[in-house]
Design a protein around this motif. Structure first.
Motif, PDB file in Angstrom:
ATOM      1  N   ASN A   3      -8.604  -5.768 -20.308  1.00  0.00           N
ATOM      2  CA  ASN A   3      -8.938  -6.628 -21.449  1.00  0.00           C
ATOM      3  C   ASN A   3      -8.653  -8.107 -21.199  1.00  0.00           C
ATOM      4  N   VAL A   4      -8.276  -8.449 -19.971  1.00  0.00           N
ATOM      5  CA  VAL A   4      -8.023  -9.855 -19.643  1.00  0.00           C
ATOM      6  C   VAL A   4      -8.762 -10.211 -18.359  1.00  0.00           C
TER       7      VAL A   4
ATOM      8  N   GLY B 116      -9.947 -15.320 -20.122  1.00  0.00           N
ATOM      9  CA  GLY B 116      -9.288 -14.876 -21.343  1.00  0.00           C
ATOM     10  C   GLY B 116      -9.582 -13.450 -21.748  1.00  0.00           C
ATOM     11  N   PHE B 117      -9.453 -13.191 -23.042  1.00  0.00           N
ATOM     12  CA  PHE B 117      -9.547 -11.832 -23.591  1.00  0.00           C
ATOM     13  C   PHE B 117     -10.954 -11.283 -23.467  1.00  0.00           C
ATOM     14  N   LYS B 118     -11.041  -9.973 -23.166  1.00  0.00           N
ATOM     15  CA  LYS B 118     -12.339  -9.292 -23.076  1.00  0.00           C
ATOM     16  C   LYS B 118     -12.292  -8.031 -23.938  1.00  0.00           C
ATOM     17  N   TYR B 119     -13.329  -7.847 -24.748  1.00  0.00           N
ATOM     18  CA  TYR B 119     -13.443  -6.609 -25.525  1.00  0.00           C
ATOM     19  C   TYR B 119     -13.993  -5.496 -24.642  1.00  0.00           C
ATOM     20  N   THR B 120     -13.472  -4.272 -24.833  1.00  0.00           N
ATOM     21  CA  THR B 120     -13.937  -3.104 -24.084  1.00  0.00           C
ATOM     22  C   THR B 120     -14.008  -1.927 -25.055  1.00  0.00           C
ATOM     23  N   ASP B 121     -14.390  -0.781 -24.536  1.00  0.00           N
ATOM     24  CA  ASP B 121     -14.261   0.453 -25.315  1.00  0.00           C
ATOM     25  C   ASP B 121     -12.794   0.864 -25.239  1.00  0.00           C
TER      26      ASP B 121
ATOM     27  N   LEU C 104      -1.524 -11.906 -23.452  1.00  0.00           N
ATOM     28  CA  LEU C 104      -1.517 -10.807 -22.492  1.00  0.00           C
ATOM     29  C   LEU C 104      -1.548 -11.383 -21.092  1.00  0.00           C
ATOM     30  N   ILE C 105      -0.723 -10.842 -20.198  1.00  0.00           N
ATOM     31  CA  ILE C 105      -0.646 -11.351 -18.826  1.00  0.00           C
ATOM     32  C   ILE C 105      -0.734 -10.181 -17.851  1.00  0.00           C
TER      33      ILE C 105
ATOM     34  N   THR D 213      -5.453 -14.493 -24.973  1.00  0.00           N
ATOM     35  CA  THR D 213      -4.824 -14.429 -26.291  1.00  0.00           C
ATOM     36  C   THR D 213      -5.361 -13.234 -27.070  1.00  0.00           C
ATOM     37  N   VAL D 214      -4.466 -12.460 -27.656  1.00  0.00           N
ATOM     38  CA  VAL D 214      -4.849 -11.300 -28.464  1.00  0.00           C
ATOM     39  C   VAL D 214      -5.531 -11.793 -29.743  1.00  0.00           C
TER      40      VAL D 214
END
Length: 462
Positions: free
Chosen positions: A302-303, A307-312, A335-336, A348-349
């Motif tokens: 998800n990172v 930055g942040f990535k949406y997934t299933d 998130l790191i 960032t969440v």
């Protein structure tokens, strides 16, 4: 199709050699014997790259044979630029006019892939290759088609090269914007106009006060939970530990720092954030994925670089992880990635309820800070360098929670953090739109390439 063209089976106009892998004990990486290719893994745009040799070759391809991938993925092609041994993942196809055959096979790549069968991975048989139909004009027309394809491809490749150059320039520009931001250049005029600007000592005092308030809040929540424990005889809650003090920056950290505005403060991520991860035993004992769960689980996937990535998302039920309070995320945490290829990536969440999964670290600000400021800093080349200073290994890089806490960060007052994020995003939003446009143009270029090939072998080019 032109009337004087014939339709032939591939084995009628070419020689087809199906690959066969020699015994594995004949492989080597010391250039003993013949270059050995197994499949798509060695392919580039045109010629395969030698990674392995074979001292006792079985099936041999000659220079200018077309190498066709026959197993997962099916249909991709390269040209042999030297005599080589081919494994069972390849077929070698030998044409009199190899370029005509090469361009034809590239034109039907997706068609060949659709003919692949198998459960573990797709593959096509020698029979499928031999029975494949090819339009076959006379040699003069074949050469005219090749010449026209290469003329059009040359123009197309120049356009693609220009697009990729622009793409790279945008990446350079992005890093320049971030560098200027964290040197204080983007907000220089803002500081000159600001009347009541905070000093670095003001920021230090603010950090101390807000960290103390953060700990007192935890302490008060613990006291309330103790009352419930006495009433309901539930598991006794643990008293919150004192906030972790990060190790001092190393000499290498300090060497990498740069001059910042006088009212900014060099501090550390572990000084302004609570840094943690899901412990291995916590994952094993408590985390049970459930499709009907209400909490999406965030993982390293998800990172990304930006930055942040949406997934299933995998999911868990909130009641099953109730005891793992520090792993509950509400948005604004960082998130790191701390292990693997994406080590050092940060995101960032988004606002919402989430759960911190395995193989990803979390930094929750103790203080009133702009999470996007922190994210952008460690996405910058200069910031990521500070994060990665203490990285272990190279093949499988990793960071510990201690080394993440240790990473330095320049910190202006909160109001300037907001201003810096605004300045960054106003510039990068334009760059992002341009990058999106370039990506679309590159996709269109590939579609055009396929269109040229389709026209070539239907007789529309010459």
């Amino acid at each position: 199709m032109e009337q004087n063209w014939q339709i032939k089976k591939l084995n009628e106009v070419s020689k087809i050699i199906m690959g066969q892998s020699p015994p594995s004990d004949t492989y080597n990486e010391n250039a003993k014997g013949m270059p050995f290719f197994q499949g798509k893994a060695e392919f580039t745009d045109l010629y395969p790259v030698v990674k392995k040799y074979c001292s006792k070759p079985t099936k041999i391809a000659e220079p200018l044979d077309i190498l066709l991938s026959v197993r997962a993925p099916v249909g991709t092609t390269n040209i042999a630029n030297q005599q080589c041994c081919i494994g069972r993942g390849l077929a070698a196809i030998r044409f009199e006019n190899y370029k005509y055959g090469f361009y034809f096979l590239r034109s039907i790549q997706h068609e060949l892939d659709s003919k692949g069968t198998g459960t573990t991975f797709k593959a096509i048989s020698g029979e499928t290759i031999r029975e494949t139909l090819i339009p076959f004009p006379n040699p003069e027309t074949q050469q005219a088609i090749v010449s026209k394809i290469e003329e059009l491809f040359s123009e197309l490749d120049k356009g693609i090269e220009d697009l990729k150059t622009a793409q790279q320039q945008l990446k350079t520009y992005r890093q320049s914007v971030l560098k200027w931001a964290f040197e204080g250049k983007l907000t220089k005029n803002w500081r000159l106009k600001k009347v009541d600007i905070q000093s670095s000592s003001d920021i230090t005092n603010k950090i101390l006060l807000e960290k103390e308030a953060f700990y007192l809040k935890q302490l008060n929540e613990w006291k309330k939970e103790l009352v419930q424990f006495d009433k309901n005889n539930i598991k006794k809650p643990s008293k919150p530990k004192s906030l972790t003090i990060p190790d001092k920056p190393s000499d290498l950290h300090n060497e990498k720092k740069w001059e910042i505005p006088s009212n900014w403060l060099w501090t550390q991520l572990g000084t302004i954030c609570f840094v943690t991860k899901l412990a291995g035993f916590e994952y094993t004992d408590y985390v049970k994925y459930d499709d009907n769960g209400n909490l999406p689980v965030l993982k390293a996937e998800n990172v990304g670089n930006n930055g942040f990535k949406y997934t299933d998302f995998s999911k868990v039920k909130s009641e099953s992880v109730e005891m793992l309070k520090r792993s509950k995320l509400h948005g604004g945490e960082l998130l790191i990635v701390f292990v693997g290829a994406g080590t050092g990536n940060i995101g960032t969440v988004p606002t919402g309820e989430y759960f911190l999964g395995p193989n990803i670290g979390m930094a929750r600000p103790y203080i009133d800070a702009n999470s996007k400021y922190i994210e952008y800093f460690y996405q910058s080349t200069i910031g990521k360098s500070l994060m990665m200073t203490a990285v272990k290994a190279v093949a499988q890089p990793s960071l510990s929670m201690a080394t993440i806490r240790q990473a330095p960060i320049p910190l202006p007052q909160l109001e300037e953090q907001h201003q810096i994020v605004q300045e960054i995003e106003s510039r990068l939003s334009v760059a992002d739109k341009m990058e999106e446009s370039i990506a679309q143009s590159l996709q269109q270029a590939e579609a055009l390439r396929q269109s040229i090939l389709k026209k070539a072998f239907s007789g529309e080019l010459v």
